[in-house]
Write a protein that holds these residues in place. Structure first.
Motif, PDB file in Angstrom:
ATOM      1  N   MET A  64     -23.712  17.665  22.815  1.00 17.06           N
ATOM      2  CA  MET A  64     -24.383  17.959  21.541  1.00 17.06           C
ATOM      3  C   MET A  64     -23.337  18.242  20.468  1.00 17.06           C
ATOM      4  O   MET A  64     -22.368  18.958  20.701  1.00 17.06           O
ATOM      5  CB  MET A  64     -25.310  19.161  21.701  1.00 17.06           C
ATOM      6  N   VAL A  65     -23.501  17.674  19.290  1.00 12.75           N
ATOM      7  CA  VAL A  65     -22.547  17.866  18.203  1.00 12.75           C
ATOM      8  C   VAL A  65     -22.653  19.286  17.661  1.00 12.75           C
ATOM      9  O   VAL A  65     -23.750  19.793  17.395  1.00 12.75           O
ATOM     10  CB  VAL A  65     -22.796  16.855  17.064  1.00 12.75           C
ATOM     11  N   GLU A  66     -21.502  19.937  17.507  1.00 11.90           N
ATOM     12  CA  GLU A  66     -21.474  21.305  17.001  1.00 11.90           C
ATOM     13  C   GLU A  66     -21.855  21.316  15.531  1.00 11.90           C
ATOM     14  O   GLU A  66     -21.353  20.506  14.736  1.00 11.90           O
ATOM     15  CB  GLU A  66     -20.063  21.879  17.169  1.00 11.90           C
ATOM     16  N   PRO A  67     -22.761  22.181  15.085  1.00 15.17           N
ATOM     17  CA  PRO A  67     -23.101  22.261  13.652  1.00 15.17           C
ATOM     18  C   PRO A  67     -21.859  22.529  12.811  1.00 15.17           C
ATOM     19  O   PRO A  67     -20.967  23.249  13.237  1.00 15.17           O
ATOM     20  CB  PRO A  67     -24.090  23.433  13.596  1.00 15.17           C
ATOM     21  N   VAL A  68     -21.836  21.974  11.612  1.00 15.66           N
ATOM     22  CA  VAL A  68     -20.665  22.114  10.761  1.00 15.66           C
ATOM     23  C   VAL A  68     -20.358  23.571  10.463  1.00 15.66           C
ATOM     24  O   VAL A  68     -19.212  23.993  10.422  1.00 15.66           O
ATOM     25  CB  VAL A  68     -20.870  21.329   9.442  1.00 15.66           C
ATOM     26  N   GLU A  69     -21.429  24.395  10.297  1.00 12.78           N
ATOM     27  CA  GLU A  69     -21.178  25.785   9.945  1.00 12.78           C
ATOM     28  C   GLU A  69     -20.535  26.560  11.083  1.00 12.78           C
ATOM     29  O   GLU A  69     -20.064  27.674  10.889  1.00 12.78           O
ATOM     30  CB  GLU A  69     -22.475  26.463   9.498  1.00 12.78           C
ATOM     31  N   LYS A  70     -20.535  25.986  12.316  1.00 16.12           N
ATOM     32  CA  LYS A  70     -19.926  26.654  13.454  1.00 16.12           C
ATOM     33  C   LYS A  70     -18.474  26.241  13.686  1.00 16.12           C
ATOM     34  O   LYS A  70     -17.828  26.714  14.609  1.00 16.12           O
ATOM     35  CB  LYS A  70     -20.740  26.355  14.720  1.00 16.12           C
ATOM     36  N   LEU A  71     -17.974  25.351  12.878  1.00 14.08           N
ATOM     37  CA  LEU A  71     -16.585  24.941  13.027  1.00 14.08           C
ATOM     38  C   LEU A  71     -15.664  26.134  12.782  1.00 14.08           C
ATOM     39  O   LEU A  71     -15.971  27.001  11.959  1.00 14.08           O
ATOM     40  CB  LEU A  71     -16.245  23.820  12.040  1.00 14.08           C
ATOM     41  N   PRO A  72     -14.518  26.179  13.466  1.00 17.17           N
ATOM     42  CA  PRO A  72     -13.574  27.280  13.233  1.00 17.17           C
ATOM     43  C   PRO A  72     -13.115  27.312  11.779  1.00 17.17           C
ATOM     44  O   PRO A  72     -13.055  26.280  11.096  1.00 17.17           O
ATOM     45  CB  PRO A  72     -12.418  26.952  14.176  1.00 17.17           C
ATOM     46  N   GLU A  73     -12.779  28.498  11.314  1.00 15.02           N
ATOM     47  CA  GLU A  73     -12.338  28.651   9.931  1.00 15.02           C
ATOM     48  C   GLU A  73     -11.137  27.771   9.621  1.00 15.02           C
ATOM     49  O   GLU A  73     -11.028  27.208   8.530  1.00 15.02           O
ATOM     50  CB  GLU A  73     -11.986  30.123   9.678  1.00 15.02           C
ATOM     51  N   GLU A  74     -10.208  27.623  10.590  1.00 15.32           N
ATOM     52  CA  GLU A  74      -9.009  26.814  10.365  1.00 15.32           C
ATOM     53  C   GLU A  74      -9.365  25.355  10.106  1.00 15.32           C
ATOM     54  O   GLU A  74      -8.748  24.695   9.270  1.00 15.32           O
ATOM     55  CB  GLU A  74      -8.064  26.911  11.575  1.00 15.32           C
ATOM     56  N   VAL A  75     -10.373  24.838  10.829  1.00 14.88           N
ATOM     57  CA  VAL A  75     -10.798  23.448  10.641  1.00 14.88           C
ATOM     58  C   VAL A  75     -11.494  23.283   9.293  1.00 14.88           C
ATOM     59  O   VAL A  75     -11.254  22.316   8.554  1.00 14.88           O
ATOM     60  CB  VAL A  75     -11.723  23.008  11.788  1.00 14.88           C
ATOM     61  N   LEU A  76     -12.362  24.231   8.959  1.00 15.36           N
ATOM     62  CA  LEU A  76     -13.026  24.180   7.656  1.00 15.36           C
ATOM     63  C   LEU A  76     -12.005  24.212   6.519  1.00 15.36           C
ATOM     64  O   LEU A  76     -12.140  23.477   5.525  1.00 15.36           O
ATOM     65  CB  LEU A  76     -13.992  25.360   7.516  1.00 15.36           C
ATOM     66  N   ALA A  77     -10.977  25.039   6.661  1.00 16.74           N
ATOM     67  CA  ALA A  77      -9.958  25.137   5.610  1.00 16.74           C
ATOM     68  C   ALA A  77      -9.240  23.810   5.430  1.00 16.74           C
ATOM     69  O   ALA A  77      -8.946  23.401   4.296  1.00 16.74           O
ATOM     70  CB  ALA A  77      -8.961  26.243   5.961  1.00 16.74           C
ATOM     71  N   LEU A  78      -8.958  23.120   6.539  1.00 17.69           N
ATOM     72  CA  LEU A  78      -8.298  21.807   6.445  1.00 17.69           C
ATOM     73  C   LEU A  78      -9.182  20.812   5.697  1.00 17.69           C
ATOM     74  O   LEU A  78      -8.685  19.980   4.924  1.00 17.69           O
ATOM     75  CB  LEU A  78      -7.985  21.276   7.840  1.00 17.69           C
ATOM     76  N   ILE A  79     -10.493  20.904   5.913  1.00 12.66           N
ATOM     77  CA  ILE A  79     -11.423  20.011   5.212  1.00 12.66           C
ATOM     78  C   ILE A  79     -11.500  20.371   3.735  1.00 12.66           C
ATOM     79  O   ILE A  79     -11.393  19.510   2.846  1.00 12.66           O
ATOM     80  CB  ILE A  79     -12.816  20.090   5.859  1.00 12.66           C
ATOM     81  N   PHE A  80     -11.682  21.654   3.445  1.00 11.88           N
ATOM     82  CA  PHE A  80     -11.856  22.088   2.058  1.00 11.88           C
ATOM     83  C   PHE A  80     -10.594  21.861   1.226  1.00 11.88           C
ATOM     84  O   PHE A  80     -10.678  21.684   0.006  1.00 11.88           O
ATOM     85  CB  PHE A  80     -12.246  23.570   2.016  1.00 11.88           C
TER      86      PHE A  80
END
Length: 374
Positions: free
Chosen positions: A1-17
């Motif tokens: 099952m694909v992990e919801p985007v809001e559950k991604l680790p902060e480090e991964v979100l920061a790389l995206i943002f």
């Protein structure tokens, strides 16, 4: 099952943002608490580029102001002819002066049209404020500001920014108001300075001697722009001072940019044999062939990039071919006139390190794009 985007680790979100435009970062920060934390983290804002278009005004409070503490290096663009853009740039610089102690690098770029008789007092006052309060500033790049820079800014940096490594004042203003005495005070106050950009008239023999002093940190780059009437009247800097400087800093590279305001006799005073010229940009209203031949004779060991803006002629083509045969270390050649095929052949044959060139064999629509060598 694909992990919801809001559950991604902060480090991964920061790389995206970090890859998002400013407005999209603001939108992301309003989605949820986890995204707000990631969108305002240091990883997102460490190296930041901001374009002060009209939309930026409503981002300054409160979202952007909350992120200023995390900005380490800032590249700021604005359009002076657009009042909202200009106000946003001034407000952002003022805010940085008040609450960005971690700022290390500031580069400003003026885009679009510059209003007639605009002295840039609001922007320059904000730059002064940054220098007064950000004492750990390492880089200040004002090359792309069209305003006349003066002693007050240089002395402000000398007083309050002793950690400067790079300072670029070689902008496209029509007047140079930075006196050699101010540059000397700057060099005395900033012992770690490794790169400096100036108009030629702001440089002096005393400055070269100070840079060559035994206690100085290694000096890497001296960018000199020769475009103002003051540059044409600048006194000759002796070859022995250049030779001493090159001996003290064997890795030193000099960039020379010569503009149409220089008469032929001033050009040949600037092109001294002992200067370790790595980049030479010729945009002259008079003789260009002589400077190209001079570069071939005296800068063969140091020249890495040459840019020529001139009218095509048999003499110029021959001079370029001679330069190609002598300057084996050349990495870039950009000639903004149509050249004969033998010129292109000469650079391909004699310059094995060539990485980029603009050598057009027929007229093409502008802007001319360089060819990359693989």
């Amino acid at each position: 099952m694909v992990e919801p985007v809001e559950k991604l680790p902060e480090e991964v979100l920061a790389l995206i943002f970090r890859e998002l435009p400013l407005r999209d970062r603001a939108v992301a920060a309003r989605v949820c608490k986890a995204w707000a934390v990631a969108a305002t983290s240091s990883a997102v804002w460490h190296d930041t580029s901001i374009s002060c278009d009209c939309e930026l005004e409503d981002l300054l409070p409160p979202y952007l102001s909350a992120c200023l503490d995390h900005i380490h290096n800032l590249r700021l663009e604005y359009e002076p002819s657009k009042k909202p853009s200009r106000r946003a740039a001034t407000a952002l610089l003022t805010a940085l002066a008040g609450r960005a102690p971690g700022l290390r690098g500031l580069s400003l770029e003026c885009r679009g049209e510059k209003p007639l008789f605009d002295a840039g007092s609001d922007i320059l006052s904000a730059v002064h404020a940054v220098c007064r309060t950000v004492h750990q500033l390492h880089l200040l790049d004002l090359r792309r500001l069209p305003y006349t820079l003066d002693d007050s800014l240089v002395l402000q940096a000398a007083r309050d920014c002793p950690e400067l490594r790079s300072l670029f004042l070689d902008n496209h203003a029509l007047v140079d108001n930075v006196q050699p005495s101010s540059v000397l005070k700057l060099l005395e106050a900033c012992p770690h300075l490794r790169a400096l950009g100036l108009h030629l008239a702001s440089l002096s023999r005393a400055a070269l001697e100070l840079l060559a002093a035994p206690h100085r940190a290694p000096f890497a780059l001296l960018a000199l722009r020769c475009a103002c009437p003051e540059d044409a009247r600048a006194p000759l800097l002796p070859d022995e001072a250049w030779a001493t400087l090159s001996c003290r800093h064997p890795g030193l590279e000099v960039e020379l940019e010569l503009e149409p305001a220089l008469p032929d006799e001033a050009v040949m005073r600037v092109l001294q044999p002992a200067v370790p010229v790595a980049v030479l940009r010729l945009n002259l209203s008079g003789d260009t062939v002589g400077p190209v031949r001079f570069a071939a004779r005296h800068y063969a060991e140091t020249l890495r990039a040459l840019e020529v803006r001139a009218s095509a002629s048999t003499e110029l083509h021959t001079a370029l071919e001679e330069l190609a045969a002598r300057c084996a270390g050349l990495r870039e050649i950009h000639c903004f006139c149509v050249v004969r095929p033998s010129v292109l052949d000469a650079f391909r044959a004699h310059c094995p390190r060539l990485r980029s060139y603009t050598l057009k064999l027929k007229r093409e629509p502008h802007p001319w794009r360089p060819t990359l060598v693989r």
